[in-house]
Design a protein around this motif. Structure first.
Motif, mmCIF file in Angstrom:
data_model
loop_
_atom_site.group_PDB
_atom_site.id
_atom_site.type_symbol
_atom_site.label_atom_id
_atom_site.label_comp_id
_atom_site.label_asym_id
_atom_site.label_seq_id
_atom_site.Cartn_x
_atom_site.Cartn_y
_atom_site.Cartn_z
ATOM 1 N N SER A 177 -47.132 -22.686 -109.339
ATOM 2 C CA SER A 177 -47.235 -23.549 -108.155
ATOM 3 C C SER A 177 -48.359 -23.063 -107.255
ATOM 4 C CB SER A 177 -45.920 -23.535 -107.375
ATOM 5 O OG SER A 177 -46.061 -24.229 -106.144
ATOM 6 N N THR A 178 -49.038 -23.999 -106.618
ATOM 7 C CA THR A 178 -50.057 -23.641 -105.626
ATOM 8 C C THR A 178 -49.527 -23.819 -104.204
ATOM 9 O OG1 THR A 178 -50.904 -25.910 -105.678
ATOM 10 C CG2 THR A 178 -51.961 -24.308 -107.154
ATOM 11 N N LEU A 179 -48.254 -24.161 -104.058
ATOM 12 C CA LEU A 179 -47.724 -24.469 -102.715
ATOM 13 C C LEU A 179 -47.712 -23.255 -101.802
ATOM 14 C CD1 LEU A 179 -46.366 -26.890 -101.139
ATOM 15 C CD2 LEU A 179 -44.200 -25.733 -101.651
ATOM 16 N N VAL A 213 -43.059 -26.284 -95.796
ATOM 17 C CA VAL A 213 -43.657 -24.951 -95.691
ATOM 18 C C VAL A 213 -44.237 -24.751 -94.294
ATOM 19 C CG1 VAL A 213 -45.517 -23.459 -96.524
ATOM 20 C CG2 VAL A 213 -44.052 -24.652 -98.161
ATOM 21 N N LEU A 239 -39.128 -23.766 -103.125
ATOM 22 C CA LEU A 239 -40.525 -24.064 -102.802
ATOM 23 C C LEU A 239 -41.410 -22.967 -103.396
ATOM 24 C CD1 LEU A 239 -39.981 -24.920 -99.018
ATOM 25 C CD2 LEU A 239 -40.479 -26.585 -100.832
ATOM 26 N N GLY A 240 -42.526 -23.356 -104.022
ATOM 27 C CA GLY A 240 -43.450 -22.363 -104.578
ATOM 28 C C GLY A 240 -43.137 -22.059 -106.028
ATOM 29 N N GLN A 276 -43.046 -31.197 -99.418
ATOM 30 C CA GLN A 276 -42.971 -29.736 -99.606
ATOM 31 C C GLN A 276 -43.966 -29.031 -98.682
ATOM 32 O OE1 GLN A 276 -43.170 -28.561 -103.823
ATOM 33 N NE2 GLN A 276 -42.454 -30.619 -104.329
ATOM 34 N N GLU A 277 -45.173 -29.580 -98.554
ATOM 35 C CA GLU A 277 -46.174 -28.971 -97.664
ATOM 36 C C GLU A 277 -45.680 -28.993 -96.223
ATOM 37 O OE1 GLU A 277 -49.722 -31.181 -98.599
ATOM 38 O OE2 GLU A 277 -50.070 -30.044 -100.456
ATOM 39 N N SER A 293 -40.560 -25.903 -107.716
ATOM 40 C CA SER A 293 -40.854 -26.303 -106.346
ATOM 41 C C SER A 293 -40.440 -27.754 -106.107
ATOM 42 C CB SER A 293 -42.352 -26.138 -106.091
ATOM 43 O OG SER A 293 -42.621 -26.165 -104.705
ATOM 44 N N ARG A 309 -44.788 -33.596 -103.097
ATOM 45 C CA ARG A 309 -45.725 -32.536 -102.705
ATOM 46 C C ARG A 309 -45.986 -32.558 -101.194
ATOM 47 N NH1 ARG A 309 -48.597 -27.819 -104.593
ATOM 48 N NH2 ARG A 309 -50.047 -27.440 -102.916
#
Ligand code: MD3
Ligand code: FE
Length: 204
Positions: A185-187, A24, A136-137, A20-21, A160, A17
Protein backbone atom coordinates in the motif's frame (compact mmCIF):
# COMPACT_ATOMS: atom_id res chain seq x y z
CA UNK A 1 -19.49 -9.04 3.01
CA UNK A 2 -17.84 -12.32 4.09
CA UNK A 3 -18.73 -14.12 7.34
CA UNK A 4 -15.35 -15.47 8.49
CA UNK A 5 -16.88 -17.08 11.58
CA UNK A 6 -20.25 -16.70 13.32
CA UNK A 7 -20.43 -12.97 14.15
CA UNK A 8 -17.08 -12.10 12.52
CA UNK A 9 -17.93 -10.14 9.37
CA UNK A 10 -15.39 -8.83 6.85
CA UNK A 11 -16.30 -5.98 4.51
CA UNK A 12 -13.45 -5.92 1.96
CA UNK A 13 -12.56 -2.49 0.50
CA UNK A 14 -15.41 -0.80 2.37
CA UNK A 15 -13.60 2.56 2.13
CA UNK A 16 -12.52 4.06 -1.23
CA UNK A 17 -9.00 5.38 -1.68
CA UNK A 18 -10.26 8.96 -1.24
CA UNK A 19 -12.09 7.99 1.96
CA UNK A 20 -8.97 6.20 3.25
CA UNK A 21 -6.86 9.32 2.58
CA UNK A 22 -9.39 11.45 4.48
CA UNK A 23 -9.33 8.98 7.40
CA UNK A 24 -5.52 9.10 7.54
CA UNK A 25 -5.66 12.92 7.60
CA UNK A 26 -8.20 12.81 10.43
CA UNK A 27 -5.98 10.39 12.37
CA UNK A 28 -2.94 12.63 11.81
CA UNK A 29 -4.90 15.40 13.55
CA UNK A 30 -5.74 13.02 16.41
CA UNK A 31 -2.04 12.10 16.77
CA UNK A 32 -1.05 15.78 16.86
CA UNK A 33 -3.42 16.33 19.80
CA UNK A 34 -2.76 12.93 21.45
CA UNK A 35 0.76 11.69 20.60
CA UNK A 36 1.41 7.99 20.03
CA UNK A 37 2.57 6.23 23.20
CA UNK A 38 4.13 2.79 23.73
CA UNK A 39 1.96 0.67 26.02
CA UNK A 40 3.67 -1.76 28.38
CA UNK A 41 2.50 -5.12 29.71
CA UNK A 42 0.92 -5.39 33.15
CA UNK A 43 3.41 -6.54 35.86
CA UNK A 44 6.39 -7.16 33.50
CA UNK A 45 6.51 -3.73 31.87
CA UNK A 46 7.51 -5.32 28.54
CA UNK A 47 6.78 -2.81 25.76
CA UNK A 48 4.32 -3.52 22.94
CA UNK A 49 5.77 -3.27 19.41
CA UNK A 50 2.60 -1.40 18.37
CA UNK A 51 2.33 2.28 19.31
CA UNK A 52 -1.11 3.61 20.21
CA UNK A 53 -3.33 6.56 20.82
CA UNK A 54 -7.10 7.06 21.10
CA UNK A 55 -9.96 9.37 20.26
CA UNK A 56 -13.45 9.58 21.72
CA UNK A 57 -14.56 9.97 25.38
CA UNK A 58 -12.50 6.97 26.54
CA UNK A 59 -9.18 5.46 25.49
CA UNK A 60 -7.48 2.11 26.08
CA UNK A 61 -4.09 2.25 27.83
CA UNK A 62 -1.77 -0.24 29.51
CA UNK A 63 1.27 0.05 31.74
CA UNK A 64 3.15 -2.08 34.26
CA UNK A 65 1.53 -0.68 37.38
CA UNK A 66 -2.01 0.09 36.18
CA UNK A 67 -2.57 -2.78 33.74
CA UNK A 68 -5.09 -2.77 30.89
CA UNK A 69 -7.81 -0.16 31.31
CA UNK A 70 -9.92 2.55 29.73
CA UNK A 71 -9.49 6.13 30.89
CA UNK A 72 -10.62 9.58 29.79
CA UNK A 73 -7.14 11.11 29.52
CA UNK A 74 -3.84 10.56 27.68
CA UNK A 75 -1.31 8.71 29.88
CA UNK A 76 1.55 11.14 29.11
CA UNK A 77 -0.10 14.54 28.57
CA UNK A 78 -3.07 14.12 30.93
CA UNK A 79 -5.30 15.81 28.33
CA UNK A 80 -8.74 14.46 27.38
CA UNK A 81 -8.69 12.39 24.19
CA UNK A 82 -9.65 14.30 21.02
CA UNK A 83 -13.12 13.82 19.56
CA UNK A 84 -13.87 10.88 17.31
CA UNK A 85 -13.88 11.96 13.64
CA UNK A 86 -17.46 11.95 12.23
CA UNK A 87 -16.51 9.44 9.50
CA UNK A 88 -15.82 6.85 12.23
CA UNK A 89 -19.18 7.43 13.90
CA UNK A 90 -20.79 7.08 10.47
CA UNK A 91 -19.07 3.71 9.90
CA UNK A 92 -20.32 2.47 13.29
CA UNK A 93 -23.88 3.55 12.44
CA UNK A 94 -23.69 1.88 9.03
CA UNK A 95 -21.98 -1.39 10.00
CA UNK A 96 -22.00 -1.75 13.80
CA UNK A 97 -25.63 -2.77 14.26
CA UNK A 98 -25.65 -1.50 17.86
CA UNK A 99 -27.99 1.17 19.23
CA UNK A 100 -25.51 3.15 21.34
CA UNK A 101 -22.46 5.01 19.99
CA UNK A 102 -18.86 3.84 20.39
CA UNK A 103 -16.97 5.46 23.27
CA UNK A 104 -13.38 4.64 22.30
CA UNK A 105 -11.44 4.49 19.08
CA UNK A 106 -8.09 2.81 19.70
CA UNK A 107 -5.53 3.82 17.08
CA UNK A 108 -2.87 1.13 16.56
CA UNK A 109 0.22 2.21 14.64
CA UNK A 110 2.25 -0.72 13.25
CA UNK A 111 5.73 -0.01 11.91
CA UNK A 112 6.76 -2.59 9.29
CA UNK A 113 8.12 -5.03 11.91
CA UNK A 114 5.39 -4.64 14.54
CA UNK A 115 3.16 -7.52 15.65
CA UNK A 116 0.29 -8.14 18.04
CA UNK A 117 0.23 -11.39 19.98
CA UNK A 118 -2.86 -13.58 20.39
CA UNK A 119 -5.26 -12.00 22.91
CA UNK A 120 -8.95 -11.38 23.70
CA UNK A 121 -10.52 -7.91 23.91
CA UNK A 122 -12.22 -8.22 27.29
CA UNK A 123 -11.86 -4.81 28.94
CA UNK A 124 -15.24 -3.57 27.67
CA UNK A 125 -18.35 -3.86 29.85
CA UNK A 126 -20.91 -4.06 27.02
CA UNK A 127 -20.54 -7.61 25.65
CA UNK A 128 -23.45 -7.14 23.24
CA UNK A 129 -21.61 -4.43 21.30
CA UNK A 130 -19.25 -5.43 18.50
CA UNK A 131 -15.71 -4.20 17.93
CA UNK A 132 -15.43 -2.47 14.54
CA UNK A 133 -11.95 -2.64 13.00
CA UNK A 134 -10.68 -0.48 10.12
CA UNK A 135 -7.39 -1.35 8.37
CA UNK A 136 -5.32 1.34 6.62
CA UNK A 137 -1.94 0.99 4.88
CA UNK A 138 0.07 -2.21 4.58
CA UNK A 139 -1.76 -5.53 4.29
CA UNK A 140 -1.39 -7.72 7.38
CA UNK A 141 -1.81 -11.38 8.21
CA UNK A 142 -4.52 -11.54 10.84
CA UNK A 143 -5.05 -14.70 12.94
CA UNK A 144 -8.26 -15.60 14.77
CA UNK A 145 -9.30 -18.62 16.77
CA UNK A 146 -11.90 -19.61 19.34
CA UNK A 147 -12.80 -18.80 22.92
CA UNK A 148 -9.82 -20.78 24.24
CA UNK A 149 -6.20 -19.89 23.47
CA UNK A 150 -5.54 -23.47 22.39
CA UNK A 151 -8.44 -23.60 19.87
CA UNK A 152 -7.44 -24.09 16.23
CA UNK A 153 -6.81 -20.78 14.42
CA UNK A 154 -7.40 -19.51 10.89
CA UNK A 155 -5.63 -16.68 9.10
CA UNK A 156 -6.87 -13.98 6.76
CA UNK A 157 -5.14 -11.04 5.09
CA UNK A 158 -6.58 -7.62 5.95
CA UNK A 159 -5.95 -4.93 3.32
CA UNK A 160 -6.24 -1.16 3.36
CA UNK A 161 -9.87 -0.06 3.42
CA UNK A 162 -11.18 -3.35 4.83
CA UNK A 163 -13.56 -3.23 7.78
CA UNK A 164 -14.13 -6.15 10.17
CA UNK A 165 -17.07 -6.26 12.57
CA UNK A 166 -16.43 -8.63 15.46
CA UNK A 167 -19.58 -9.43 17.39
CA UNK A 168 -21.92 -12.18 18.43
CA UNK A 169 -20.26 -15.52 19.07
CA UNK A 170 -16.88 -14.18 17.91
CA UNK A 171 -16.73 -11.14 20.17
CA UNK A 172 -14.47 -12.81 22.75
CA UNK A 173 -12.38 -14.93 20.38
CA UNK A 174 -8.58 -14.95 20.47
CA UNK A 175 -6.94 -12.93 17.68
CA UNK A 176 -3.69 -11.22 16.74
CA UNK A 177 -1.57 -9.81 13.93
CA UNK A 178 1.30 -12.09 12.83
CA UNK A 179 3.02 -9.88 10.25
CA UNK A 180 2.79 -7.03 7.77
CA UNK A 181 3.47 -7.33 4.03
CA UNK A 182 5.78 -4.59 2.69
CA UNK A 183 5.00 -2.96 -0.64
CA UNK A 184 1.25 -3.59 -0.47
CA UNK A 185 0.00 0.00 0.00
CA UNK A 186 1.10 3.57 -0.64
CA UNK A 187 -1.45 5.04 1.79
CA UNK A 188 0.88 5.15 4.80
CA UNK A 189 4.66 5.74 4.44
CA UNK A 190 7.35 3.16 5.20
CA UNK A 191 5.12 0.06 4.82
CA UNK A 192 3.38 0.92 8.07
CA UNK A 193 -0.19 0.02 9.00
CA UNK A 194 -2.84 1.83 11.01
CA UNK A 195 -5.69 -0.07 12.60
CA UNK A 196 -8.66 1.71 14.16
CA UNK A 197 -10.94 -0.19 16.54
CA UNK A 198 -14.22 1.36 17.63
CA UNK A 199 -15.51 0.07 20.94
CA UNK A 200 -18.47 0.49 23.25
CA UNK A 201 -16.87 0.44 26.73
CA UNK A 202 -19.68 1.02 29.26
CA UNK A 203 -23.10 -0.69 29.37
CA UNK A 204 -25.50 0.95 26.92
C1 MD3 B 1 -11.37 -11.00 15.99
N1 MD3 B 1 -6.18 -5.04 16.88
O1 MD3 B 1 -6.47 -3.49 19.06
S1 MD3 B 1 -8.51 -5.51 14.94
C2 MD3 B 1 -6.75 -4.71 19.16
O2 MD3 B 1 -5.39 -5.21 13.50
C3 MD3 B 1 -6.54 -5.60 18.00
O3 MD3 B 1 -4.68 -3.94 15.11
C4 MD3 B 1 -5.90 -5.83 15.71
O4 MD3 B 1 -6.69 -6.77 18.12
C5 MD3 B 1 -5.30 -4.93 14.68
O5 MD3 B 1 -7.21 -5.21 20.19
C6 MD3 B 1 -7.10 -6.53 15.20
C7 MD3 B 1 -9.75 -6.69 14.54
C8 MD3 B 1 -10.30 -7.52 15.64
C9 MD3 B 1 -10.62 -7.01 16.87
C10 MD3 B 1 -11.22 -7.83 17.84
C11 MD3 B 1 -11.48 -9.17 17.55
C12 MD3 B 1 -10.55 -8.82 15.36
C13 MD3 B 1 -11.12 -9.68 16.29
C14 MD3 B 1 -12.13 -10.04 18.46
C15 MD3 B 1 -12.38 -11.36 18.12
C16 MD3 B 1 -11.99 -11.86 16.88
FE1 FE C 1 -7.78 -7.14 19.94
Amino acid sequence: MIELAPGLLLHPAHFSRAEQEALVEAIRAVVRAAPLFTPTMPRTGKPFTVRMTNCGPLGWVSDRDGGYRYQATHPATGAPWPAMPPALLDAWTQLGGFEAPPEACLVNFYAADARMGLHVDADEKEPRAPVLSISLGATCLFRYGGLKRTDRTKSVKLASGDVAVIGGESRFCYHGVDRLYPGTSTLVANDARINLTLRRVTPA
